[in-house]
Each structure stands twice: as C-alpha cells, then as structure tokens.
Design a protein around this motif. Structure first.
Motif, short mmCIF file in Angstrom:
data_model
loop_
_atom_site.label_atom_id
_atom_site.label_comp_id
_atom_site.label_asym_id
_atom_site.label_seq_id
_atom_site.Cartn_x
_atom_site.Cartn_y
_atom_site.Cartn_z
N GLU A 53 54.35 79.51 24.00
CA GLU A 53 54.95 79.70 22.68
C GLU A 53 54.05 79.14 21.58
O GLU A 53 53.99 79.69 20.48
N GLU A 54 53.34 78.04 21.86
CA GLU A 54 52.44 77.47 20.87
C GLU A 54 51.28 78.42 20.56
O GLU A 54 50.89 78.58 19.39
N GLN A 55 50.74 79.07 21.59
CA GLN A 55 49.63 79.99 21.36
C GLN A 55 50.07 81.21 20.55
O GLN A 55 49.35 81.67 19.65
N ALA A 102 48.72 82.23 16.85
CA ALA A 102 48.13 83.54 16.59
C ALA A 102 48.87 84.29 15.50
O ALA A 102 48.25 85.02 14.71
N MET A 103 50.19 84.13 15.43
CA MET A 103 50.98 84.85 14.43
C MET A 103 51.09 84.11 13.11
O MET A 103 51.58 84.65 12.13
N GLY A 104 50.68 82.83 13.09
CA GLY A 104 50.79 82.06 11.85
C GLY A 104 52.21 81.63 11.54
O GLY A 104 52.57 81.51 10.37
N VAL A 105 53.03 81.39 12.57
CA VAL A 105 54.41 80.94 12.38
C VAL A 105 54.61 79.67 13.21
O VAL A 105 53.68 79.17 13.85
N ASN A 116 45.38 92.01 17.63
CA ASN A 116 45.68 91.49 16.32
C ASN A 116 45.55 89.98 16.24
O ASN A 116 46.03 89.39 15.29
N VAL A 117 44.96 89.34 17.23
CA VAL A 117 44.82 87.89 17.18
C VAL A 117 43.81 87.54 16.12
O VAL A 117 42.73 88.13 16.06
#
Length: 459
Positions: A31-33, A37-40, A124-125
């Motif tokens: 979940e951290e990765q 990657a999503m900026g959230v 999209n990373v």
C-alpha cells in the motif's frame, strides 16, 4: 493536451474493490508503494480497496494503468512536436505477454521478481518514485505460509506469495476450465431490469437470509442470536439500500454485517446469549461445532469463510479487515487447532469437505417475511428520527427558557445578623478598668516623673 480536454475525456473503468486489492498483491506492491506512486496517502489507497471511495479524473486513469486494467475508449490524436513538424506514424508495438504469465515464467526459471519487476506492468508510475524504488535493495518475499487450495476454490490453485490475476482468454491462449466446486458460496443475486427496490430487497432476502442464519449459528452456537443477527443485517441493508443495490456483492455486504453483529463481545453481557444452546445430537456435528467455538472469533470467521464458503484468501482477508498474511496465519492456526481436536480433519481437504457440507445443509430456521423486515426497519428509522428531533426540541426549549429567565447582573445577598453561641473567649490582655485607664493617661501626660534630671536645652 489541455486541461479541459483531459477533463472531458472518458473516465477509465476500474475493477471491483476486492479485485483491486488482489491485483495489487499479484503485482507484489504494498500500500505504501501504491500511495507513493499515485501521490496520495496510505489511507486513501486502503479506502480505494475497501470501496469507501473511488479515484476520479487523472488519478483514476493512473490507478487503472498501475493495476494493468486501463483500456482507452479510442485512439487519441498524436500531439504536435514542439518544432511544428508532422508526427510520424506510430510503429506497431510487439504484443506484450500478460503479467501473470511473465511472473509465472520468471518463477519457473528460478528468478526472484524484485520491486522493479512489479512496476514494469504499469505505465503511469512517476519517474521520481520509480527511481527511488529502483535504488532500494530488493526485499525478500514475506514468509507467509502457503495455503493449500481445496476442491471448492473459485479458481485454480494459487501460491500464497503471488496471487496473480487471471489472464483474459485469447485465441492463442484459451481459458482453462475452472475446478469443480463442492461448496459454492452465496452468489450475487442476478440483477433483473425493471425491479423496484422492494422487489430487489425481497429477492436478496429470500436468497441469502436462510443460509446466513445457518452460518451465524456455526459462528456463535446460538440459534436465537443468529436469527437476530441476520434480521439486524437486513434492517441495516434496507436503511442503506442505495449503497447495497450498487455493491458488486450484496450478499457479502449483508454477510459481513451479520458476522460483525453476531461476534460482538457485548452479547456476553446479555443473559439470553451468555451461554450457547444445547449441542447437536450427532457426534460428528457436536465435535466440530465445539471445536469451532473454542477458536477466537477472528480465527473462527476466517476458517468458515475460506474452508466453509470457499472464498479466496484475498477476499477472506478483505472481509475480515485483515492483511493477507494475517488471514493466512489465522487460517493455519485454526486448522491446527481443529486437527488436534478432531484427528480425521487434520488434512485441509478433509476439513474443507466437512465444513462445506455443513454450510451447504438446508437451513431449518423460520424467519419473518421480507415485508415485515422492511416495515420494521422503516418503523425503527422513524422512531429514532422522532426521538432525536424530540430531544433536540427539548434542548432548544430549555436553552431558550434559561436565556430568558436568567438574571442579567449579579445581586449579592445580604444575610441578616444572627446570634452566635459557643464562641470561645477572645485571647490577649484583659479589658482595662477605670483605674488602669487613669494611670495610663497620667503616665502619658507626665513622661519624666521622679527626681530632677538634667535635660539638655538648646542655646
């Protein structure tokens, strides 16, 4: 592309919340990765995977690309080059192998996929986040125990370390037939167009309520509590019917609510539910039910969902609000305890067959009609609404009365004097008599009595 054009583009289609979690774990991403990657934040990713919220706009498209489920609605026009030259015709790209087959070949060749291998399937990373994770040393896979898949699983056996998404069937790779299931869980009620909310609720109630009563009885050993839990779950479902109607698995929604209510520790304080009911007369059923009731509630719920209903491990972990390794450890512990109590159930296949047959039995509980459940839910909602409005009105009235009758300034109260008895005599010198007063005045008026003295005078 301008911002208005990006906003007007059709939104990407996302899989169900359970499928999002399964795809993330299949890509070996934490979940951290995903949050980096999503900026959230990590909480936002958890909300996406539990269905409490859904990404929108560009984040939705980026999230779909990260999971590998992005399918553009149409071919977008190629952007113009900065120098104004005409863009060349794009060359056909080689066909990429599905993510699941790539990981399977890497594991078959003895290679251990690292964090970078999981990111290769997402386009999209962000480069900065990808560079950070690429610089980190590869982590060893978590030592989560391998769970053997029984004959009643929904799909082929999957190793616990990498739960891969099922690859879509293509003309080159036809879809493999699913294994036969002995204990099929309660499926989603098929949506029939033209049904009113009342008819859809009645169909869901008739389809799932009897089986849920039997399942909650296996969890608690109390028939009255099991009926009460299922009625409460359907009351709650009717109150939140707009949410349940669009849920991909309404039976799972109601089942989770019924299980939570049935396993609540507050029922121990109620005299009617303090002790379990009389055990069954059959020796095998009595032994299995007694062994189940000895397990802690989370372990009991996990083994019933996985071995009884045949849910996959990620779905079991999502419904019990636990991580997949934690659900696997609970399942192994529950199997060990049940195997020690009942030696013939030491094998996972034997336990799966016994629990599946026990769950698939025809329920004998008598439940109220669906209409009575709906009207009871509406009546309870009206009662609570009126009670809240009444209490609010009383508080407003008391507050207004206090504001009107309260004094605007403080008036001190002068209490009348009273005779106080029993006060001790005041200490210190005694009261002077008239003779003493006369002597004191004489001494003060004649400061130099006695014989003549020399008194210096100023010349």
């Amino acid at each position: 592309m301008s911002r208005s054009t990006a906003d007007s583009a059709p939104s990407a289609t996302l899989p169900t919340p359970k499928e999002r979690r399964r795809l993330r774990e299949a890509l070996a991403l934490s979940e951290e990765q995903v949050a980096e990657a999503m900026g959230v934040t990590k909480a936002t990713v958890r909300a996406w995977e539990t269905g409490r919220s859904t990404p929108r706009g560009r984040k939705r498209e980026a999230y779909a690309k990260l999971l590998g489920t992005y399918e553009p609605a149409g071919a977008a026009p190629s952007p113009e080059r900065p120098n104004g030259s005409t863009p060349q015709k794009p060359q056909p790209q080689p066909k990429r192998q599905p993510q699941a087959e790539t990981q399977a070949q890497a594991q078959g060749a003895g290679a251990t996929p690292g964090p970078g291998a999981a990111q290769s399937g997402s386009g999209n990373v962000r480069p900065k986040a990808a560079a950070k994770r690429a610089a980190k040393p590869p982590r060893a896979p978590s030592p989560s125990p391998a769970i053997a898949s029984g004959p009643g699983r929904k799909g082929p056996a999957k190793p616990q370390e990498r739960l891969k998404p099922a690859a879509k069937a293509t003309p080159e790779t036809p879809e493999a037939p699913a294994a036969p299931a002995t204990a099929v869980p309660a499926a989603e009620v098929p949506a029939v167009p033209g049904l009113t909310p009342e008819q859809a609720f009645d169909a869901l109630y008739a389809h799932a309520a009897p089986g849920l009563v039997h399942q909650t009885y296996l969890l608690t050993g109390r028939r009255r509590l099991s009926r009460e839990s299922v009625e409460y779950a359907f009351h709650h479902a009717w109150e939140h019917w707009p949410e349940v109607a669009v849920d991909p698995d309404p039976v799972g929604w109601v089942r989770a609510t019924a299980y939570e209510y049935a396993l609540s520790p507050w029922h121990r304080l109620r005299r009617a539910h303090k002790h379990p009911d009389a055990p069954p007369t059959e020796a095998n059923r009595r032994a299995l039910l007694a062994a189940l009731l000895e397990l802690p509630p989370p372990y009991r719920r996990t083994v019933l969902l996985y071995d009884g209903l045949g849910l996959d491990l990620p779905e079991t972990a999502a419904e019990t609000e636990a991580s997949t390794p934690a659900a696997a450890n609970r399942l192994l512990h529950a199997r060990t305890v049940l195997g020690q109590r009942i030696p013939e159930l030491a094998e996972p296949e034997a336990l799966h067959r016994r629990l599946g047959a026990l769950v698939a039995e025809a329920p004998t509980a008598t439940l109220p009609a669906a209409r009575a459940v709906r009207t009871g839910s509406e009546r309870r909602t009206r009662t609570w609404t009126r009670a809240v409005l009444g209490v609010t009105a009383v508080l407003i009235g008391v507050t207004g009365l206090t504001a009107v009758t309260a004094p605007t300034r403080y008036i001190p109260v002068n209490a009348p004097g009273e005779t106080v008895n029993g006060v001790p005599v005041r200490g210190g010198p005694q009261k002077l008599r008239p003779e003493d007063l006369e002597l004191r005045d004489k001494l003060r008026s004649e400061p130099n009595p006695g014989p003549e003295r020399l008194v210096p005078t100023a010349e």
